[in-house]
Design a protein around this motif. Structure first.
Motif, PDB file in Angstrom:
ATOM      1  N   PRO A   1      -9.587   2.852  18.634  1.00  0.00           N
ATOM      2  CA  PRO A   1      -8.740   3.413  19.700  1.00  0.00           C
ATOM      3  C   PRO A   1      -7.848   4.551  19.231  1.00  0.00           C
ATOM      4  O   PRO A   1      -7.154   5.171  20.041  1.00  0.00           O
ATOM      5  CB  PRO A   1      -7.896   2.214  20.144  1.00  0.00           C
ATOM      6  N   GLY A   2      -7.818   4.820  17.923  1.00  0.00           N
ATOM      7  CA  GLY A   2      -7.002   5.917  17.409  1.00  0.00           C
ATOM      8  C   GLY A   2      -5.525   5.604  17.331  1.00  0.00           C
ATOM      9  O   GLY A   2      -4.695   6.526  17.276  1.00  0.00           O
ATOM     10  N   ASP A   3      -5.175   4.344  17.343  1.00  0.00           N
ATOM     11  CA  ASP A   3      -3.756   3.979  17.253  1.00  0.00           C
ATOM     12  C   ASP A   3      -3.216   4.323  15.869  1.00  0.00           C
ATOM     13  O   ASP A   3      -3.944   4.337  14.884  1.00  0.00           O
ATOM     14  CB  ASP A   3      -3.557   2.489  17.533  1.00  0.00           C
ATOM     15  N   ARG A   4      -1.911   4.605  15.818  1.00  0.00           N
ATOM     16  CA  ARG A   4      -1.262   4.955  14.564  1.00  0.00           C
ATOM     17  C   ARG A   4      -0.074   4.028  14.342  1.00  0.00           C
ATOM     18  O   ARG A   4       0.548   3.538  15.283  1.00  0.00           O
ATOM     19  CB  ARG A   4      -0.820   6.416  14.554  1.00  0.00           C
TER      20      ARG A   4
ATOM     21  N   SER B   1       3.274   8.618   9.825  1.00  0.00           N
ATOM     22  CA  SER B   1       2.448   7.608  10.479  1.00  0.00           C
ATOM     23  C   SER B   1       1.055   7.632   9.869  1.00  0.00           C
ATOM     24  O   SER B   1       0.629   8.639   9.295  1.00  0.00           O
ATOM     25  CB  SER B   1       2.376   7.844  11.994  1.00  0.00           C
ATOM     26  N   VAL B   2       0.369   6.511   9.996  1.00  0.00           N
ATOM     27  CA  VAL B   2      -0.980   6.384   9.450  1.00  0.00           C
ATOM     28  C   VAL B   2      -1.890   5.768  10.508  1.00  0.00           C
ATOM     29  O   VAL B   2      -1.450   4.997  11.359  1.00  0.00           O
ATOM     30  CB  VAL B   2      -0.996   5.505   8.174  1.00  0.00           C
ATOM     31  N   GLY B   3      -3.169   6.132  10.455  1.00  0.00           N
ATOM     32  CA  GLY B   3      -4.152   5.535  11.340  1.00  0.00           C
ATOM     33  C   GLY B   3      -4.667   4.222  10.792  1.00  0.00           C
ATOM     34  O   GLY B   3      -4.365   3.829   9.657  1.00  0.00           O
ATOM     35  N   GLN B   4      -5.445   3.523  11.612  1.00  0.00           N
ATOM     36  CA  GLN B   4      -6.009   2.236  11.227  1.00  0.00           C
ATOM     37  C   GLN B   4      -7.520   2.287  11.401  1.00  0.00           C
ATOM     38  O   GLN B   4      -8.042   2.980  12.285  1.00  0.00           O
ATOM     39  CB  GLN B   4      -5.451   1.121  12.119  1.00  0.00           C
ATOM     40  N   MET B   5      -8.232   1.534  10.572  1.00  0.00           N
ATOM     41  CA  MET B   5      -9.677   1.478  10.706  1.00  0.00           C
ATOM     42  C   MET B   5     -10.223   0.191  10.099  1.00  0.00           C
ATOM     43  O   MET B   5      -9.618  -0.388   9.199  1.00  0.00           O
ATOM     44  CB  MET B   5     -10.339   2.696  10.043  1.00  0.00           C
ATOM     45  N   ILE B   6     -11.354  -0.247  10.624  1.00  0.00           N
ATOM     46  CA  ILE B   6     -12.045  -1.408  10.076  1.00  0.00           C
ATOM     47  C   ILE B   6     -13.029  -0.913   9.024  1.00  0.00           C
ATOM     48  O   ILE B   6     -13.762   0.067   9.235  1.00  0.00           O
ATOM     49  CB  ILE B   6     -12.786  -2.189  11.180  1.00  0.00           C
ATOM     50  N   VAL B   7     -13.050  -1.607   7.881  1.00  0.00           N
ATOM     51  CA  VAL B   7     -13.924  -1.194   6.774  1.00  0.00           C
ATOM     52  C   VAL B   7     -14.601  -2.422   6.174  1.00  0.00           C
ATOM     53  O   VAL B   7     -14.171  -3.569   6.378  1.00  0.00           O
ATOM     54  CB  VAL B   7     -13.125  -0.457   5.674  1.00  0.00           C
ATOM     55  N   ALA B   8     -15.653  -2.159   5.427  1.00  0.00           N
ATOM     56  CA  ALA B   8     -16.359  -3.202   4.686  1.00  0.00           C
ATOM     57  C   ALA B   8     -17.075  -2.547   3.519  1.00  0.00           C
ATOM     58  O   ALA B   8     -17.276  -1.321   3.499  1.00  0.00           O
ATOM     59  CB  ALA B   8     -17.351  -3.947   5.577  1.00  0.00           C
ATOM     60  N   SER B   9     -17.480  -3.344   2.565  1.00  0.00           N
ATOM     61  CA  SER B   9     -18.238  -2.802   1.434  1.00  0.00           C
ATOM     62  C   SER B   9     -19.711  -2.686   1.827  1.00  0.00           C
ATOM     63  O   SER B   9     -20.218  -3.455   2.663  1.00  0.00           O
ATOM     64  CB  SER B   9     -18.105  -3.718   0.222  1.00  0.00           C
TER      65      SER B   9
ATOM     66  N   PRO C   1       0.809  -1.226   0.000  1.00  0.00           N
ATOM     67  CA  PRO C   1       0.000   0.000   0.000  1.00  0.00           C
ATOM     68  C   PRO C   1       0.840   1.274   0.000  1.00  0.00           C
ATOM     69  O   PRO C   1       0.545   2.213  -0.737  1.00  0.00           O
ATOM     70  CB  PRO C   1      -0.814  -0.126   1.305  1.00  0.00           C
ATOM     71  N   VAL C   2       1.899   1.324   0.817  1.00  0.00           N
ATOM     72  CA  VAL C   2       2.752   2.512   0.867  1.00  0.00           C
ATOM     73  C   VAL C   2       3.458   2.709  -0.475  1.00  0.00           C
ATOM     74  O   VAL C   2       3.590   3.828  -0.970  1.00  0.00           O
ATOM     75  CB  VAL C   2       3.774   2.398   2.012  1.00  0.00           C
ATOM     76  N   GLY C   3       3.912   1.601  -1.072  1.00  0.00           N
ATOM     77  CA  GLY C   3       4.589   1.704  -2.357  1.00  0.00           C
ATOM     78  C   GLY C   3       3.693   2.275  -3.431  1.00  0.00           C
ATOM     79  O   GLY C   3       4.077   3.211  -4.155  1.00  0.00           O
ATOM     80  N   ARG C   4       2.497   1.746  -3.545  1.00  0.00           N
ATOM     81  CA  ARG C   4       1.599   2.181  -4.613  1.00  0.00           C
ATOM     82  C   ARG C   4       1.081   3.600  -4.389  1.00  0.00           C
ATOM     83  O   ARG C   4       0.957   4.381  -5.341  1.00  0.00           O
ATOM     84  CB  ARG C   4       0.429   1.203  -4.727  1.00  0.00           C
TER      85      ARG C   4
ATOM     86  N   LEU D   1      -7.435  -1.767   7.833  1.00  0.00           N
ATOM     87  CA  LEU D   1      -6.410  -1.215   6.957  1.00  0.00           C
ATOM     88  C   LEU D   1      -6.069   0.205   7.392  1.00  0.00           C
ATOM     89  O   LEU D   1      -6.769   0.801   8.216  1.00  0.00           O
ATOM     90  CB  LEU D   1      -6.918  -1.208   5.508  1.00  0.00           C
ATOM     91  N   THR D   2      -5.008   0.750   6.813  1.00  0.00           N
ATOM     92  CA  THR D   2      -4.655   2.129   7.132  1.00  0.00           C
ATOM     93  C   THR D   2      -5.658   3.074   6.495  1.00  0.00           C
ATOM     94  O   THR D   2      -6.191   2.808   5.401  1.00  0.00           O
ATOM     95  CB  THR D   2      -3.245   2.472   6.636  1.00  0.00           C
ATOM     96  N   ASP D   3      -5.906   4.188   7.182  1.00  0.00           N
ATOM     97  CA  ASP D   3      -6.852   5.157   6.628  1.00  0.00           C
ATOM     98  C   ASP D   3      -6.344   5.741   5.316  1.00  0.00           C
ATOM     99  O   ASP D   3      -7.127   6.080   4.429  1.00  0.00           O
ATOM    100  CB  ASP D   3      -7.156   6.264   7.633  1.00  0.00           C
TER     101      ASP D   3
END
Length: 301
Positions: free
Chosen positions: A266-269, A164-172, A105-108, A243-245
């Motif tokens: 939790p707002g973790d990065r 740094s990047v945040g994390q989140m749960i996602v779905a379609s 993800p970071v590369g692209r 995934l990362t935000d």
């Protein structure tokens, strides 16, 4: 006086070329030598050092522990010689082949858009880029710079934080329409949670419940090798993904993905670092130029 009669830098260059090309014949072609001459030179080097550097089999060459140490130090010595010669030249400029490993993800999203400008600024450079979420051994795979997410291990490598990047749960939306919207972390056990197929330092999904962090492990019928594959599967409605935000920013804006349990985030990065071998600020010009690019142009947030 005997040491002055030995072309030690020449021996190092031949030995390094044998290791990097994986054999005497390939190295000989690069160096315009015969395979027997290359083999004899390496044998003479081993005799002078009093140590076997390469175990030879019919199918491949394998470095001994002593060979690994000599290879690492020879690369550093040769890089230092190149640096000294370029530094004494009026036309000094980064040159050669730069090997970069970056997670997908970071590369692209962040790195690949910068490469055209980087090569235009440094026409004597060529770049090998490997996109993988696997953890690579920089010395074993002869990688100059690795860009990685997450906590750093005590590896002896130099590190430069890029952001740094945040994390989140996602779905379609389609998945949630078919399987229901989770309202509480306890509901996750009834959902397909896409996981990674390789070992990670952080194995569970942290969620903030009643003032404390609980960890819910990903558990489902699909595991993947990289974050971009996980993102595409989530868009396809296979399950939930964490995934990362930054990785899902465009998908959220387009409605392809939606946040899940955002109130419990939790707002973790997760920190992003560039890792590279070297001590005391000594590094090839090609590596320094690339690190300068990351520091000035790569905006990870």
């Amino acid at each position: 006086m005997a040491r002055l009669e030995v072309n030690r830098s020449g021996e190092m260059e031949v030995f390094v070329r044998v290791v990097e090309r994986g054999g005497f014949s390939a190295a000989a072609r690069d160096l315009a030598m015969t395979p027997s001459a290359v083999s004899k030179l390496v044998t003479r080097l081993e005799a002078r050092l009093g140590a076997r550097l390469i175990n030879r089999t019919t199918r491949k060459l394998q470095l001994t522990p002593e060979g690994c140490v000599f290879y690492e130090r020879a690369v550093a010595v040769l890089a230092g010689l190149d640096e000294a010669e370029r530094g004494a030249s009026a036309a000094a400029a980064p040159a050669g082949r730069l090997r970069v490993s970056v997670n997908v993800p970071v590369g692209r999203q962040f790195l690949l858009p910068l490469i055209a400008g980087f090569l235009a600024d440094h026409p004597r450079l060529s770049v090998d880029i490997t996109l993988t979420d696997d953890v690579v051994d920089l010395l074993d795979q002869r990688v100059d710079v690795a860009i990685r997410s997450g906590p750093l291990k005590d590896s002896g490598l130099m590190a430069r934080k890029l952001g740094s990047v945040g994390q989140m749960i996602v779905a379609s939306p389609g998945y949630l329409a078919a399987h229901g919207q989770p309202r509480h972390p306890d509901d996750l056990h009834r959902h397909n949670r896409i996981g990674f197929a390789y070992a990670r330092i952080v194995t569970g999904w942290p969620l903030l419940v009643d003032g404390r962090i609980v960890s819910v492990p990903p558990s489902g019928n699909v595991r993947v090798s990289d974050g971009d594959a996980m993102r595409l599967l989530a868009i396809a409605g296979v399950g939930l993904a964490r995934l990362t935000d930054a990785a899902v920013r465009d998908d959220l804006a387009a409605g392809r993905l939606v946040p899940v349990l955002d109130a419990f985030n939790p707002g973790d990065r997760e920190d992003i670092h560039a890792l590279y071998p070297g001590q005391g600020g000594q590094m090839p010009a090609r590596v320094r130029a690339f690190l300068d690019l990351l520091a000035t142009r790569m905006r990870v947030a």
